[in-house]
Write an enzyme that holds these catalytic residues in place. Structure first.
Site, PDB file in Angstrom:
ATOM      1  N   ASP A  34       0.816  -1.226   0.000  1.00  0.00           N
ATOM      2  CA  ASP A  34       0.000   0.000   0.000  1.00  0.00           C
ATOM      3  C   ASP A  34       0.846   1.270   0.000  1.00  0.00           C
ATOM      4  O   ASP A  34       0.645   2.162  -0.835  1.00  0.00           O
ATOM      5  CB  ASP A  34      -0.924   0.041   1.231  1.00  0.00           C
ATOM      6  CG  ASP A  34      -2.115  -0.906   1.082  1.00  0.00           C
ATOM      7  OD1 ASP A  34      -2.450  -1.277  -0.063  1.00  0.00           O
ATOM      8  OD2 ASP A  34      -2.707  -1.265   2.121  1.00  0.00           O
ATOM      9  N   ARG A  52       0.340   4.687  16.836  1.00  0.00           N
ATOM     10  CA  ARG A  52      -0.093   5.673  15.829  1.00  0.00           C
ATOM     11  C   ARG A  52       0.196   7.128  16.182  1.00  0.00           C
ATOM     12  O   ARG A  52       0.708   7.866  15.340  1.00  0.00           O
ATOM     13  CB  ARG A  52      -1.582   5.517  15.503  1.00  0.00           C
ATOM     14  CG  ARG A  52      -1.947   4.192  14.884  1.00  0.00           C
ATOM     15  CD  ARG A  52      -1.090   3.825  13.699  1.00  0.00           C
ATOM     16  NE  ARG A  52      -1.283   2.413  13.424  1.00  0.00           N
ATOM     17  CZ  ARG A  52      -0.594   1.720  12.544  1.00  0.00           C
ATOM     18  NH1 ARG A  52       0.344   2.295  11.831  1.00  0.00           N
ATOM     19  NH2 ARG A  52      -0.839   0.440  12.358  1.00  0.00           N
ATOM     20  N   ASP A  92      -7.188   3.520  12.836  1.00  0.00           N
ATOM     21  CA  ASP A  92      -5.879   4.147  12.676  1.00  0.00           C
ATOM     22  C   ASP A  92      -5.933   5.490  11.957  1.00  0.00           C
ATOM     23  O   ASP A  92      -5.186   6.403  12.284  1.00  0.00           O
ATOM     24  CB  ASP A  92      -4.927   3.184  11.964  1.00  0.00           C
ATOM     25  CG  ASP A  92      -4.504   2.049  12.877  1.00  0.00           C
ATOM     26  OD1 ASP A  92      -4.502   2.258  14.110  1.00  0.00           O
ATOM     27  OD2 ASP A  92      -4.179   0.959  12.372  1.00  0.00           O
ATOM     28  N   SER A 118      -3.649  -9.367   7.552  1.00  0.00           N
ATOM     29  CA  SER A 118      -3.138  -8.007   7.691  1.00  0.00           C
ATOM     30  C   SER A 118      -2.486  -7.928   9.065  1.00  0.00           C
ATOM     31  O   SER A 118      -3.131  -8.187  10.081  1.00  0.00           O
ATOM     32  CB  SER A 118      -4.280  -6.996   7.580  1.00  0.00           C
ATOM     33  OG  SER A 118      -3.901  -5.785   8.205  1.00  0.00           O
TER      34      SER A 118
HETATM   35  N1  ARG Z   1      -7.784  -3.325  16.097  1.00  0.00           N
HETATM   36  C1  ARG Z   1      -6.520  -2.799  16.482  1.00  0.00           C
HETATM   37  C2  ARG Z   1      -6.631  -1.333  16.805  1.00  0.00           C
HETATM   38  O1  ARG Z   1      -7.491  -0.654  16.305  1.00  0.00           O
HETATM   39  C3  ARG Z   1      -5.436  -3.059  15.450  1.00  0.00           C
HETATM   40  C4  ARG Z   1      -5.642  -2.413  14.101  1.00  0.00           C
HETATM   41  C5  ARG Z   1      -4.605  -2.782  13.029  1.00  0.00           C
HETATM   42  N2  ARG Z   1      -4.636  -4.203  12.752  1.00  0.00           N
HETATM   43  C6  ARG Z   1      -4.044  -4.813  11.744  1.00  0.00           C
HETATM   44  N3  ARG Z   1      -4.110  -6.130  11.746  1.00  0.00           N
HETATM   45  N4  ARG Z   1      -3.429  -4.207  10.779  1.00  0.00           N
HETATM   46  O2  ARG Z   1      -5.845  -0.824  17.560  1.00  0.00           O
END
Ligand code: ARG
Length: 410
Positions: A15, A95, A124, A176
């Site tokens: 990506d 993040r 995110d 992912s």
């Molecule tokens: N659900 C988790 C959060 O919002 C992780 C999100 C990212 N997950 C991923 N497999 N890329 O903090």
């Protein structure tokens, strides 16, 4: 006209690789990539080379490990912040720091915009954009995944081939995965069915409990003001300690979570987490607090923990409320000093001992032996006053138990 400059949060994956080229074409812009090192296992060597090959003007790799551990992870640990009582939030905590680092580079490089590779249905994007709004509101935020034309991985790969972008030709990973020193988040593929047990290959950094050693492993963790400072008798800095504990706990099958959670953006999602060190440290820290926190502070802090977790999860890291809660939490942690002994065994965590110079456990008060110093007689008066409101209420409204009802029927 001067060329636009855009800073891109870059992982080197599919990506964000497409984003580099796509933005360059669409905005006729110079692209600066920023890759944060949050202690992920994945090799960062070569990521900058890949960025240049993809067309970046400059590529930054920023070591954020120390800041991540001391300014993000440890405050969350001290708070006891687990989202929906479960998830230690490796992704959620990373993040705001990645956003901060991106904004810092963007300002240094005189960029007018930043871009991220988050999708339009996740948490995110909110964490990223809310953090930028707080720290550098003059920067425009671009979220190509919310607007571009690609509908599948295949279309993105075709775009890469057309533009000579190097795509790592590994066997396609069905999941992912987001990963850093505090844990791994795994979703997509078969995991989207909450009735399906995660296949063995979903797990990235823990041994299956059934394959873990048949003998338990004991670890001792030393805390100073709520922060872990030592492991198995040796003083250690936070980064080394978390890495070491990830290995030890992960080898014992500790750290796996399977969670259906409520996203900020309104949907329920199912995610697998692996956080061996995070779960062990939260467990040990909680046990030490049981010994050292005053009852009222302890009970009150549990409510704060709940709010603090929501705040992290919902992208509200850079807020006055978080700073204010930190002040409260840090005050509570002044006496959270001591050593906790934890038993790790086939996926389980058990408490094996705790000791503290600030322990509020008083053997003389607790004992049932002749050493007892507790004033038993004082209880009588205490109970009389303590039960006065209920006594009054039942007398006025309920009449207690009727006398004859108290008799056992023949
Ligand atoms: N659900 C988790 C959060 O919002 C992780 C999100 C990212 N997950 C991923 N497999 N890329 O903090």
């Amino acid at each position: 006209m001067k060329k636009q400059r855009i800073a891109v949060a870059y992982s080197g994956g599919l990506d964000t690789s497409v984003i580099v080229k796509w933005l360059q074409e669409k905005y006729n812009a110079d692209i600066i990539t920023v890759t944060g090192n949050l202690g992920q296992k994945k090799e960062l060597i070569g990521v900058d080379r890949k960025a240049y090959k993809t067309g970046a003007k400059r590529a930054y790799i920023v070591d954020l490990q120390k800041e991540f551990v001391y300014d993000y992870i440890f405050p969350a640990l001290k708070a006891g912040a687990l989202y929906e009582h479960t998830y230690p939030m490796a992704t959620s905590l990373g993040r705001p720091l990645l956003a901060k680092s991106l904004a810092e580079v963007a300002i240094r490089e005189r960029c007018t915009a930043v871009a991220h590779g988050c999708t339009g249905k996740g948490n995110d994007q909110v964490r990223f954009e809310a953090s930028i709004a707080a720290l550098a509101p003059e920067l425009k935020v671009l979220a190509p995944l919310r607007e571009w034309e690609f509908k599948s991985r295949e279309e993105e790969i075709a775009y890469c081939e057309k533009h000579g972008i190097p795509v790592t030709a590994t066997k396609e990973n069905p999941y992912s995965i987001d990963e850093n020193i505090w844990g791994t988040s795994i979703e997509c593929g078969v995991l989207e069915d909450p009735m399906i047990e995660p296949p063995a290959d979903a797990y990235q950094r823990t041994v299956a409990p059934k394959d873990a050693p048949d003998k338990p492993t004991y670890v001792t963790i030393e805390f100073k003001e709520g922060v872990p400072v030592g492991l198995n008798g040796a003083k250690m800095d936070g980064i080394a300690l978390i890495h070491a504990l990830n290995d030890i706990a992960g080898r014992n099958g500790v750290g796996r979570l399977d969670l259906v959670e409520n996203r900020l953006v309104g949907i329920k999602s199912r995610e697998i987490y692996e956080a061996p060190a995070a779960l062990t440290l939260h467990f040990a820290h909680r046990e030490l607090e049981r010994l050292t926190l005053d009852k009222e502070v302890s009970h009150y802090k549990a409510k704060v923990a709940h709010d603090y977790a929501d705040l992290i999860y919902n992208g509200l890291w850079f807020t006055p409320l978080r700073h204010s809660l930190d002040a409260f939490i840090n005050e509570t942690q002044k006496t959270v000093n001591g050593i906790v002994k934890v038993k790790l065994y086939k996926g389980n965590l058990d408490i094996a001992g705790r000791t503290s110079p600030n322990s509020l456990y008083d053997t003389k008060l607790a004992t049932y032996t002749a050493e007892d110093s507790y004033d038993h007689k004082a209880s009588e008066g205490f109970i009389k006053i303590f039960s006065l409101p209920m006594k009054t209420y039942y007398r006025v409204n309920k009449n207690g138990l009727k006398k004859k009802k108290r008799l056992v029927k023949k």
